[in-house]
Design a protein around this motif. Structure first.
Motif, mmCIF file in Angstrom:
data_model
loop_
_atom_site.group_PDB
_atom_site.id
_atom_site.type_symbol
_atom_site.label_atom_id
_atom_site.label_comp_id
_atom_site.label_asym_id
_atom_site.label_seq_id
_atom_site.Cartn_x
_atom_site.Cartn_y
_atom_site.Cartn_z
ATOM 1 N N PHE A 1 0.817 -1.212 0.000
ATOM 2 C CA PHE A 1 0.000 0.000 0.000
ATOM 3 C C PHE A 1 0.856 1.271 0.000
ATOM 4 O O PHE A 1 0.448 2.297 -0.549
ATOM 5 C CB PHE A 1 -0.971 -0.022 1.180
ATOM 6 C CG PHE A 1 -2.053 -1.056 1.033
ATOM 7 C CD1 PHE A 1 -3.021 -0.933 0.058
ATOM 8 C CD2 PHE A 1 -2.076 -2.180 1.846
ATOM 9 C CE1 PHE A 1 -4.007 -1.889 -0.108
ATOM 10 C CE2 PHE A 1 -3.059 -3.151 1.696
ATOM 11 C CZ PHE A 1 -4.029 -3.000 0.709
ATOM 12 N N GLY A 2 2.043 1.220 0.584
ATOM 13 C CA GLY A 2 2.936 2.362 0.497
ATOM 14 C C GLY A 2 3.427 2.576 -0.922
ATOM 15 O O GLY A 2 3.477 3.710 -1.423
ATOM 16 N N GLN A 3 3.751 1.485 -1.603
ATOM 17 C CA GLN A 3 4.275 1.582 -2.963
ATOM 18 C C GLN A 3 3.217 2.023 -3.961
ATOM 19 O O GLN A 3 3.519 2.753 -4.910
ATOM 20 C CB GLN A 3 4.858 0.235 -3.399
ATOM 21 C CG GLN A 3 6.232 -0.070 -2.832
ATOM 22 C CD GLN A 3 7.309 0.811 -3.440
ATOM 23 O OE1 GLN A 3 7.225 1.229 -4.578
ATOM 24 N NE2 GLN A 3 8.335 1.105 -2.655
ATOM 25 N N ILE A 4 1.978 1.589 -3.779
ATOM 26 C CA ILE A 4 0.961 1.947 -4.766
ATOM 27 C C ILE A 4 0.695 3.450 -4.754
ATOM 28 O O ILE A 4 0.400 4.065 -5.786
ATOM 29 C CB ILE A 4 -0.339 1.140 -4.552
ATOM 30 C CG1 ILE A 4 -1.156 1.118 -5.841
ATOM 31 C CG2 ILE A 4 -1.168 1.712 -3.395
ATOM 32 C CD1 ILE A 4 -2.294 0.117 -5.826
ATOM 33 N N VAL A 5 0.845 4.076 -3.577
ATOM 34 C CA VAL A 5 0.729 5.535 -3.495
ATOM 35 C C VAL A 5 1.931 6.191 -4.160
ATOM 36 O O VAL A 5 1.798 7.092 -4.996
ATOM 37 C CB VAL A 5 0.615 5.982 -2.023
ATOM 38 C CG1 VAL A 5 0.682 7.510 -1.923
ATOM 39 C CG2 VAL A 5 -0.674 5.466 -1.406
ATOM 40 N N SER A 6 3.127 5.726 -3.815
ATOM 41 C CA SER A 6 4.343 6.334 -4.329
ATOM 42 C C SER A 6 4.486 6.145 -5.830
ATOM 43 O O SER A 6 4.876 7.073 -6.563
ATOM 44 C CB SER A 6 5.564 5.740 -3.613
ATOM 45 O OG SER A 6 6.754 6.292 -4.111
ATOM 46 N N LEU A 7 4.183 4.938 -6.333
ATOM 47 C CA LEU A 7 4.345 4.676 -7.766
ATOM 48 C C LEU A 7 3.347 5.469 -8.608
ATOM 49 O O LEU A 7 3.667 5.850 -9.746
ATOM 50 C CB LEU A 7 4.207 3.183 -8.044
ATOM 51 C CG LEU A 7 5.378 2.328 -7.587
ATOM 52 C CD1 LEU A 7 5.069 0.845 -7.774
ATOM 53 C CD2 LEU A 7 6.649 2.685 -8.360
ATOM 54 N N SER A 8 2.170 5.715 -8.082
ATOM 55 C CA SER A 8 1.225 6.586 -8.803
ATOM 56 C C SER A 8 1.830 7.970 -8.968
ATOM 57 O O SER A 8 1.727 8.584 -10.043
ATOM 58 C CB SER A 8 -0.109 6.659 -8.050
ATOM 59 O OG SER A 8 -0.740 5.397 -7.993
ATOM 60 N N GLY A 9 2.475 8.459 -7.912
ATOM 61 C CA GLY A 9 3.165 9.741 -8.004
ATOM 62 C C GLY A 9 4.321 9.695 -8.981
ATOM 63 O O GLY A 9 4.567 10.656 -9.724
ATOM 64 N N THR A 10 5.048 8.576 -9.002
ATOM 65 C CA THR A 10 6.180 8.436 -9.924
ATOM 66 C C THR A 10 5.723 8.499 -11.369
ATOM 67 O O THR A 10 6.346 9.176 -12.204
ATOM 68 C CB THR A 10 6.907 7.107 -9.662
ATOM 69 O OG1 THR A 10 7.421 7.107 -8.328
ATOM 70 C CG2 THR A 10 8.052 6.913 -10.643
ATOM 71 N N VAL B 1 5.909 5.543 1.463
ATOM 72 C CA VAL B 1 6.879 4.453 1.523
ATOM 73 C C VAL B 1 7.753 4.573 2.761
ATOM 74 O O VAL B 1 8.013 3.579 3.459
ATOM 75 C CB VAL B 1 7.761 4.447 0.258
ATOM 76 C CG1 VAL B 1 8.808 3.341 0.353
ATOM 77 C CG2 VAL B 1 6.916 4.252 -0.976
ATOM 78 N N LEU B 2 8.216 5.781 3.053
ATOM 79 C CA LEU B 2 9.099 5.968 4.209
ATOM 80 C C LEU B 2 8.399 5.580 5.501
ATOM 81 O O LEU B 2 8.992 4.925 6.376
ATOM 82 C CB LEU B 2 9.563 7.429 4.270
ATOM 83 C CG LEU B 2 10.437 7.891 3.086
ATOM 84 C CD1 LEU B 2 10.706 9.386 3.183
ATOM 85 C CD2 LEU B 2 11.744 7.115 3.045
#
Length: 440
Positions: A31-40, A197-198
């Motif tokens: 769930f941390g990555q899905i937020v961050s990767l959308s931003g990426t 992610v952090l």
């Protein structure tokens, strides 16, 4: 008369497909990555748009992509040495923190109106350096996120699904924001998204890894990792197949704008439909892989993925109808996703723990590191003989690579299956280790 009942086959229900999410650490990561990767993905779309708007140069558009990805080819193998020497968690946390700072710096330059093209090139190169450590550390840490190694392939498949969901969501949001408030807001949102992610990394409790003291120099460790991968036929063949497909198969996206506008006589919407069909296919491919519970047999799917990708590229190269091309791109997406995720799964399952970082870094070099060279090669060849002919030749090369790998499957199983069984046995022995804080 009744015969013996056939053994029940595992049900492919939602619980089976999402089984890796039952592990707390992986759930946090997911769930941390899905937020961050959308931003990426928002930043990637906005960055490309900004470069083209400022320069009106296709060359600069390709050059920025080149400087962002080429460090993976040269630095990832050495990053793998450090990953095997030190805490993967610390390396990943540091990389994510630096990526956040880089994104916020880009946002500041854009929102204050002082950004220039050279700023973008420098920051893209810096991001490439960060990614050289970020990607292999993330992939190497995957085995620590699931308590049962039998769920590793499912975790990797869900991770691929997450990446492709973000690839669909991020650009859609970016298009709206670019049109309404500008590229700077996309960069700002991406910078903020790294906090997800952090925070999830800080919340994890990971099983400690036994890292043996290293008396050898970095270069010696690097050569040791290359020798280890090279002398293991099962590992070597997966890496070689991936490198060939990454060089000739994956750069199809760089040729799609030409196919959409000049061959299919469409516009930006046609390109969007083609990319969207590939993304939907990739998600389906991830679901197919996630529904499997056994690593053995994936080698057949790997050969099939290369075959499907090659046939898809040939089909797109010959199509002159948009709707037919969209349908074929759906299968290209399936083949692409399965190629990437299955290669990752097999390598993660085959490799010894103390060599994991170095082998996964070779995976990154074979995959991400080959992409910029593939894009440059595709552009050069397409300028000489045209995009359709280039895509046709690349598809045929993928078919040849798939055929060679398929003919070597008996030999692969001879060497690969004992390695898989040994790694599964060692995982069972390690299950008694207590989890601890990631910073310990």
């Amino acid at each position: 008369m009744t015969g013996a009942a056939a053994p029940a086959r595992p049900k492919k229900d939602l619980k089976t497909i999402l089984r890796a999410l039952r592990h707390r650490n992986y759930r946090l990561y997911f769930f941390g990555q899905i937020v961050s990767l959308s931003g990426t993905w928002m930043q990637l779309i906005a960055l490309n748009w900004l470069v083209y708007r400022l320069t009106d140069s296709a060359f600069m558009l390709g050059f920025v992509g080149f400087v962002m990805y080429v460090p993976n080819f040269f630095l990832s193998p050495f990053a793998g040495v450090l990953i095997d020497r030190f805490s993967r968690w610390r390396i990943l946390f540091t990389a994510q923190l630096l990526a956040m700072i880089n994104a916020l710096l880009l946002a500041t330059l854009m929102l204050t109106g002082i950004i220039e093209v050279w700023h973008i090139v420098v920051l893209a190169a810096v991001q490439g350096l960060i990614n050289s450590f970020d990607f292999p550390s993330r992939q190497s840490m995957m085995v620590q996120l699931v308590d049962d190694k039998r769920d590793l392939s499912n975790a990797i498949a869900l991770n691929s699904s997450m990446v492709n969901v973000a690839r669909l969501v991020g650009p859609s949001i970016a298009g709206i924001l670019i049109a309404t408030v500008g590229e700077g807001v996309c960069f700002l949102i991406n910078g903020i998204s790294y906090s997800a992610v952090l925070l999830t990394l800080l919340a994890m409790k990971l099983r400690p890894l036994k890292i043996a003291p290293q008396s050898k120099k970095v270069w010696q460790n690097f050569k040791e990792g290359v020798h280890y991968a090279g002398k293991a036929p099962a590992i070597r063949s997966v890496l070689l197949l991936l490198a060939v497909i990454a060089l000739f198969g994956f750069p199809f996206s760089s040729l799609l704008p030409i196919m959409a506008r000049d061959v299919l006589k469409g516009g930006a919407d046609a390109l969007g439909f083609l990319m969207g069909a590939s993304g939907v296919g990739a998600i389906l491919g991830a679901v197919i892989l996630a529904s499997r519970s056994d690593v053995k047999g994936l080698e057949k799917f790997l050969a099939g993925a290369s075959l499907l990708l090659g046939l898809g590229l040939i089909g797109v190269s010959q199509s002159r109808v948009l709707y037919l091309s969209i349908g074929v791109m759906f299968f290209v997406g399936i083949g692409t996703m399965l190629q990437i995720a299955i290669s990752n799964t097999l390598l993660q399952t085959l490799v010894d723990e103390d060599k994991r970082g170095r082998v996964i870094s070779l995976y990154v070099a074979s995959f991400v590191g080959m992409l910029p060279f593939g894009n440059l090669l595709s552009g050069t060849v397409a300028s000489a003989i045209g995009a359709p002919m280039t895509m046709l030749i690349w598809g045929c090369i993928c078919l040849v690579a798939s055929t060679v790998f398929f003919t070597r499957l008996p030999n692969w199983r001879k060497h690969g299956y004992p390695m898989i069984e040994r790694q599964m046995a060692s995982e069972s022995l390690a299950e008694g280790d207590a989890p601890t804080s990631p910073v310990s």
